[in-house]
Design an enzyme around this catalytic site. Structure first.
Site, PDB file in Angstrom:
ATOM      1  CG  ASP A  95     -65.956 -34.075  44.455  1.00  0.00           C
ATOM      2  OD1 ASP A  95     -65.364 -34.904  43.750  1.00  0.00           O
ATOM      3  OD2 ASP A  95     -67.138 -33.741  44.266  1.00  0.00           O
ATOM      4  CB  THR A 153     -64.462 -34.056  38.495  1.00  0.00           C
ATOM      5  OG1 THR A 153     -64.031 -34.211  39.856  1.00  0.00           O
ATOM      6  CG2 THR A 153     -65.773 -34.794  38.325  1.00  0.00           C
ATOM      7  CB  THR A 154     -59.446 -33.090  40.051  1.00  0.00           C
ATOM      8  OG1 THR A 154     -60.405 -32.878  41.084  1.00  0.00           O
ATOM      9  CG2 THR A 154     -58.303 -32.108  40.211  1.00  0.00           C
ATOM     10  CG  ASP A 161     -66.840 -38.930  43.963  1.00  0.00           C
ATOM     11  OD1 ASP A 161     -67.960 -38.594  43.550  1.00  0.00           O
ATOM     12  OD2 ASP A 161     -65.916 -38.122  44.155  1.00  0.00           O
TER      13      ASP A 161
END
Length: 545
Positions: free
Chosen positions: A64, A97-98, A386
């Site tokens: 994550d 997010t990545t 998530d």
């Protein structure tokens, strides 16, 4: 800096480090790229995990992006700005997010050659702003409406590639059920889903309860295990004899006075329990301690009690049961009590937990995660969180787009066309922005062990068919371009738009910095007040810098 007669003029404090113009820009870009590169290998369903070990030896295994960046102690100021992108993306969407960080890093990488060619940073940032606005417009055009079937696909897409032991579909059903239960007035409040973890069993033993589960058991074995039609007192104060604010001693010389003192203490605790019982409570959930004697009286009165609850648990229970958190037992009334159909202590694995079900507010659910180790359960918790967030976005917005690199390739092609209509030097920045979009499918294929150049060529070829090819993404099993809506790989529209807008904002902010002035930290004073007399490591004479 020099004045007339070539005399140096000292403006900044001695030891201050300063980098200017291209040097400053390239340093900042290098730091931001380093952050993006650190998590690039985690992107996509075939992404790898990172093992992070902190200073006390605690181990964290995750892929994550935001969790990794929060745990890494980033020092460089430009790198910290990129970490903020991941945090913003997590707060707004819970996923992507990545992607947001990787896009930010690639935008800066693409701008390097422009700065080298003497394109002014202001021109680049203007071009990036235009490209970002156009990208959001294109994404909205590409989006399709979401329904129940689509939402399950969204959940499965979010869980794919996470360490959930191949139970994507089972957990997706659980996520959909939980999210639908708490969906209220067009909003999904994730705080209404409480997650508890218990080591034991396998991931498929994870289940949902329509109510609240707390990781506590009865404080006394003679208390009832099960209370039906529960009236719950939520106490924020201890059921113990209050200690004095200042240190005090009581001297008792007469044995009769000692007996009277103990009897008074006993009577005080009995009064507390009587007050709770008189209000009609048959369940007491206390945030603080409960005295042994109070436990005895509660057991005699048939009251179920738990102690040392977390503040968050107490607040969740207040919301679920309609009760008020009580700060003074003497003033407790029947209207302060929460209600539930059943409060029961049940064994989960080797330990007991308390289940509060049939709450007056049905918009509260709990998910009990099972797994072989703490690390497995922690990653399952992050994955479920998530998935709940993205399903919530699909419910709130009702719009989704294809995944697996499809939107990014469509943006790369459409923005390249758009660049020529803008003209001027901004055109170069928009072309750089379009090129940067290719980083997502490139990285996804790279992490899956597929040739990245071939993948980009196949995707671009599929997208060249106007209209019908725009949802084609990369099938990581065959390495071919496939319609991702048919392949059930979909993501909420907001995840994509937020990632692109926040990545553009941080890239623009870093590009506009042309001067970095870093002050040296002051050396600590020695006890005599002289900074030049520090011992080793103090930065003074003979010290280590």
């Amino acid at each position: 800096m020099y004045g007339s007669g070539n005399q140096p003029i000292i403006v900044l404090k001695e030891g201050t480090e300063r980098s200017k113009d291209k040097e400053a820009q390239f340093n900042n870009i290098a730091a931001a790229k380093a952050v993006a590169d650190s998590i690039r290998s985690t992107l996509g369903p075939k992404g790898m995990d990172k093992m992070l070990v902190d200073t006390i030896g605690e181990v964290l295994i995750t892929n994550d992006g935001v969790t990794i960046l929060k745990e890494i102690d980033v020092q460089h100021p430009a790198a910290k700005m990129v970490v903020e992108v991941a945090k913003t993306q997590d707060d707004e969407c819970g996923d992507g997010t990545t992607s947001a960080v990787v896009i930010a890093g690639e935008l800066l990488k693409q701008s390097e050659s422009l700065i080298d060619s003497n394109v002014h940073p202001t021109v680049i940032t203007n071009g990036f702003k235009l490209a970002s606005a156009k990208a959001v417009e294109i994404l909205k055009e590409m989006s399709v409406k979401s329904d129940d079937k689509v939402m399950k696909k969204v959940a499965i897409t979010a869980l794919t590639g996470k360490s959930v032991g191949g139970e994507d579909e089972y957990l997706a059903d659980l996520v959909i059920k939980a999210t639908k239960t708490i969906f209220d007035e067009g909003k999904v409040n994730v705080d209404n889903i409480k997650i508890e973890k218990k080591v034991g069993g396998v991931i498929k033993d994870t289940y949902m309860i329509e109510g609240i589960v707390i990781d506590k058991q009865r404080v006394h074995p003679r208390m009832p295990k099960k209370i039906e039609n529960a009236k719950i007192a939520l106490l924020a104060v201890p059921m113990e004899i209050k200690k004095t604010e200042v240190d005090a001693q009581i001297s008792i010389r007469d044995p009769a006075s000692m007996a009277a003192f103990l009897a008074e203490e006993e009577a005080t605790l009995k009064t507390m329990v009587d007050k709770v019982k008189a209000a009609g409570a048959n369940v007491v959930l206390c945030q603080k301690g409960v005295d042994d004697l109070a436990q005895h009286y509660m057991a005699k009165q048939g009251i179920f009690g738990c102690r040392r609850l977390k503040q968050t648990d107490l607040e969740a229970l207040a919301k679920a049961t309609g009760g008020k958190i009580i700060g003074n037992i003497a003033e407790i009334t029947a209207s302060d009590l929460g209600k539930a159909k059943l409060v029961e202590e049940k064994a989960v694995g080797a330990e007991d937990m308390t289940f509060i079900t049939g709450c007056s507010n049905p918009k509260a659910v709990s998910i009990v995660i099972r797994g072989g180790t703490e690390h497995v359960m922690d990653e399952v918790e992050r994955s479920i969180h998530d998935a709940i967030r993205v399903v919530g976005l699909a419910m709130e917005d009702g719009k989704v787009v294809a995944g697996a690199g499809a939107p990014e390739i469509e943006l790369a092609l459409r923005l390249a066309e758009y660049a020529s209509t803008v003209g001027g030097r901004e055109q170069l920045a928009i072309e750089a922005f379009a090129k940067a979009m290719e980083i997502i499918p490139w990285t996804i294929s790279e992490n899956a062990g597929i040739d990245s150049i071939d993948s980009i060529i196949k995707l671009k070829s599929a997208h060249e068919k106007k209209g019908e090819g725009r949802n084609y993404g990369l099938d990581l099993e065959s390495g071919e371009a496939v319609d991702m809506l048919k392949k059930n790989v979909v993501e909420p529209l907001r995840v994509k738009t937020q990632a692109i807008t926040s990545a553009t904002e941080v890239a623009n902010m870093i590009l506009r910095i042309d001067d970095v002035i870093a002050s040296r930290r002051a050396a600590p004073m020695n006890p005599m007040g002289d900074p030049n007399m520090g011992g080793p490591g103090m930065g003074g004479v003979g010290g280590m810098m």
